[in-house]
Scaffold this motif. Structure first.
Motif, mmCIF file in Angstrom:
data_model
loop_
_atom_site.group_PDB
_atom_site.id
_atom_site.type_symbol
_atom_site.label_atom_id
_atom_site.label_comp_id
_atom_site.label_asym_id
_atom_site.label_seq_id
_atom_site.Cartn_x
_atom_site.Cartn_y
_atom_site.Cartn_z
ATOM 1 N N VAL A 151 5.596 2.873 9.860
ATOM 2 C CA VAL A 151 5.551 1.879 10.272
ATOM 3 C C VAL A 151 5.672 1.013 9.326
ATOM 4 O O VAL A 151 5.419 1.452 7.845
ATOM 5 N N ALA A 152 5.881 -0.188 9.817
ATOM 6 C CA ALA A 152 6.471 -1.295 8.478
ATOM 7 C C ALA A 152 5.479 -2.389 8.036
ATOM 8 O O ALA A 152 5.356 -2.892 9.340
ATOM 9 N N SER A 153 4.926 -2.374 7.445
ATOM 10 C CA SER A 153 4.287 -3.778 6.850
ATOM 11 C C SER A 153 3.779 -3.463 5.274
ATOM 12 O O SER A 153 4.017 -2.063 4.649
ATOM 13 N N SER A 154 3.831 -4.722 4.758
ATOM 14 C CA SER A 154 2.650 -4.498 3.064
ATOM 15 C C SER A 154 1.971 -4.347 3.240
ATOM 16 O O SER A 154 1.634 -4.766 1.437
ATOM 17 N N ASP A 155 1.081 -4.314 4.244
ATOM 18 C CA ASP A 155 -0.615 -4.981 3.877
ATOM 19 C C ASP A 155 -0.884 -3.519 3.983
ATOM 20 O O ASP A 155 -0.591 -2.197 4.567
ATOM 21 N N GLN A 156 -1.515 -3.375 2.565
ATOM 22 C CA GLN A 156 -1.893 -1.417 2.650
ATOM 23 C C GLN A 156 -3.107 -1.464 3.637
ATOM 24 O O GLN A 156 -3.252 -0.084 4.062
ATOM 25 N N HIS A 157 -3.337 -2.147 4.064
ATOM 26 C CA HIS A 157 -4.483 -1.681 5.055
ATOM 27 C C HIS A 157 -3.940 -1.916 6.434
ATOM 28 O O HIS A 157 -4.995 -1.310 7.744
ATOM 29 N N THR A 158 -2.915 -2.011 6.594
ATOM 30 C CA THR A 158 -2.512 -1.698 7.819
ATOM 31 C C THR A 158 -1.304 -0.438 7.684
ATOM 32 O O THR A 158 -1.725 0.886 8.294
ATOM 33 N N VAL A 159 -1.232 0.282 6.524
ATOM 34 C CA VAL A 159 -0.371 1.949 6.490
ATOM 35 C C VAL A 159 -1.623 2.733 6.110
ATOM 36 O O VAL A 159 -1.073 3.915 6.647
ATOM 37 N N LYS A 160 -2.137 1.898 5.616
ATOM 38 C CA LYS A 160 -3.049 3.397 5.455
ATOM 39 C C LYS A 160 -4.104 3.979 6.191
ATOM 40 O O LYS A 160 -3.754 5.022 6.377
ATOM 41 N N TRP A 162 -3.101 3.858 9.162
ATOM 42 C CA TRP A 162 -1.985 4.899 10.424
ATOM 43 C C TRP A 162 -1.598 5.694 10.038
ATOM 44 O O TRP A 162 -1.329 6.287 10.689
ATOM 45 N N PHE A 163 -1.368 6.324 8.579
ATOM 46 C CA PHE A 163 -1.538 7.670 8.754
ATOM 47 C C PHE A 163 -2.521 8.590 8.568
ATOM 48 O O PHE A 163 -2.952 9.874 9.280
ATOM 49 N N ALA A 164 -4.146 7.770 9.554
ATOM 50 C CA ALA A 164 -4.479 8.678 10.183
ATOM 51 C C ALA A 164 -4.431 9.548 11.588
ATOM 52 O O ALA A 164 -4.153 8.772 11.985
ATOM 53 N N GLY A 165 -5.115 10.652 11.483
ATOM 54 C CA GLY A 165 -4.868 11.464 12.471
ATOM 55 C C GLY A 165 -3.266 11.640 12.508
ATOM 56 O O GLY A 165 -3.262 12.739 13.611
ATOM 57 N N ARG A 166 -2.874 11.625 11.564
ATOM 58 C CA ARG A 166 -0.964 11.841 11.686
ATOM 59 C C ARG A 166 -0.825 13.147 10.203
ATOM 60 O O ARG A 166 -0.230 13.989 10.494
ATOM 61 N N ILE A 167 -1.222 13.148 9.680
ATOM 62 C CA ILE A 167 -1.864 14.365 8.168
ATOM 63 C C ILE A 167 -3.329 14.754 7.734
ATOM 64 O O ILE A 167 -4.365 13.637 8.607
ATOM 65 N N ASP A 168 -3.558 15.121 7.018
ATOM 66 C CA ASP A 168 -4.695 15.870 7.208
ATOM 67 C C ASP A 168 -5.233 15.573 6.326
ATOM 68 O O ASP A 168 -6.032 15.449 5.391
ATOM 69 N N PRO A 182 7.465 -3.966 -3.586
ATOM 70 C CA PRO A 182 6.968 -4.246 -2.611
ATOM 71 C C PRO A 182 6.821 -3.287 -1.596
ATOM 72 O O PRO A 182 8.267 -2.850 -1.640
ATOM 73 N N LEU A 183 5.717 -3.398 -1.084
ATOM 74 C CA LEU A 183 5.860 -2.197 -0.002
ATOM 75 C C LEU A 183 6.482 -2.745 1.034
ATOM 76 O O LEU A 183 5.907 -3.584 1.409
ATOM 77 N N LEU A 184 7.051 -1.549 1.243
ATOM 78 C CA LEU A 184 7.633 -1.858 3.098
ATOM 79 C C LEU A 184 6.704 -0.944 4.102
ATOM 80 O O LEU A 184 7.621 -1.889 5.074
ATOM 81 N N GLY A 185 6.396 0.131 3.574
ATOM 82 C CA GLY A 185 5.731 0.100 5.020
ATOM 83 C C GLY A 185 5.588 1.891 4.499
ATOM 84 O O GLY A 185 5.498 2.727 3.098
ATOM 85 N N GLY A 186 5.587 2.785 5.561
ATOM 86 C CA GLY A 186 5.144 4.398 5.681
ATOM 87 C C GLY A 186 6.003 5.186 6.475
ATOM 88 O O GLY A 186 6.001 4.934 7.547
ATOM 89 N N ARG A 187 5.988 6.578 5.934
ATOM 90 C CA ARG A 187 6.519 7.190 7.053
ATOM 91 C C ARG A 187 5.722 9.326 6.903
ATOM 92 O O ARG A 187 5.516 9.002 6.286
ATOM 93 N N LEU A 188 6.142 9.755 7.788
ATOM 94 C CA LEU A 188 5.660 10.657 7.468
ATOM 95 C C LEU A 188 7.412 12.020 7.185
ATOM 96 O O LEU A 188 8.247 11.528 7.474
ATOM 97 N N ASP A 189 7.192 12.782 6.590
ATOM 98 C CA ASP A 189 8.082 13.809 5.866
ATOM 99 C C ASP A 189 7.334 15.058 6.537
ATOM 100 O O ASP A 189 6.577 15.717 6.302
#
Ligand SMILES: [Zn+2]
Length: 269
Positions: A151-160, A162-168, A182-189
């Motif tokens: 998920v590519a975004s510098s907006d924490q209200h977009t990135v946070k 996005w993780f809901a339902g993908r991790i516990d 600057p925040l570039l986004g998030g990913r799962l690993d």
């Protein structure tokens, strides 16, 4: 188009960062430039290899292929052991480091890490080699892969969310632009068999990956920054989370990053 120009366009082209008109010009130039065509092919091969990289220790065969590809990706003139020079104004004007891109600098660092025993033994006994291996493998995907973030975004209200339902768990997400990250986004690993959140930040031309998951031990610990073959790794625990940050940046910058995260977590409580 002369060769230095088309060569400079290889990586932006692969990243899809060239404007449409430039892409057409680049493709036309490639027809006449076998060197750059070869470079494009090698980089493509390297990236597909990195996509296949397992989350756990790379098997020997994979490591051998990776090493071969990394060597091919590095310009022969580039110094191998020096860590990535930070770009300074005016450095683009000097001819020798023109081949020296962020990725080849990183490839060189990784090659040194491989040679020094990544997935081998040198890190054993330091602070949990398997975790370090997995952090490095994850960082490879962030630093060299086709998709540094899911998920590519510098907006924490977009990135946070996005993780809901993908991790516990819900990772704290902060943009640190004001601190120079600057925040570039998030990913799962996956780290030690667990699916975790990774936040990707930028420091100048470098990327940092911050892995975080709920701590089982209690109490905060101060960030401990170590340097391994051109990578800085920070490990600490803060506000109920285990935090690991890795990047091809200077250790002092990593310390600043860790402190900035702590500060943001405190302010966000
Ligand atoms: Zn060329």
């Amino acid at each position: 188009m002369d060769c230095p120009t088309c060569e400079a366009m290889v990586e932006p082209y692969l990243d899809g960062e060239l404007p449409a008109g430039e892409s057409v010009r680049f493709e036309a130039a490639l027809e006449a430039c076998p060197d750059c065509r070869g470079k494009l092919d090698r980089l493509r091969g390297l990236r597909s290899l990195i996509r296949e990289l397992p989350a756990e220790r790379a098997p020997d065969l994979m490591r051998a292929r990776l090493e071969r590809e990394l060597r091919a990706a590095i310009p022969a003139a580039a110094p191998l052991v020096e860590s990535a020079p930070s770009p300074t104004p005016g450095s683009a004007a000097t001819p020798s480091p023109r081949l020296w891109s962020r990725r080849s600098a990183m490839a060189a660092s990784l090659l040194v890490a491989l040679g020094a025993g990544w997935v081998g033994g040198r890190y054993t006994g330091q602070d949990g080699s398997r975790e370090t291996d997995e952090l490095l493998a994850g960082y490879l995907r962030v630093g060299l892969g086709d998709r540094p973030v899911d998920v590519a975004s510098s907006d924490q209200h977009t990135v946070k969310p996005w993780f809901a339902g993908r991790i516990d768990y819900a990772p704290p997400v902060y943009d640190l632009t004001s601190a120079g990250f600057p925040l570039l986004g998030g990913r799962l690993d996956v780290l030690e068999g667990r699916r975790i959140a990774v936040l990707v930040y930028r420091r100048n031309q470098h990327r940092l990956a911050l892995s975080l998951w709920p701590a089982t031990a209690s109490g905060d610990t101060a960030p401990v920054v170590s340097e391994q073959d051109g990578f800085a790794i920070a490990r600490w625990r803060h506000a109920g989370f285990e935090l690991r940050a890795i990047g091809d940046i200077a250790p002092k910058d990593m310390s600043v990053f860790a402190a900035s995260i702590d500060k943001a977590m405190e302010a966000g409580k």
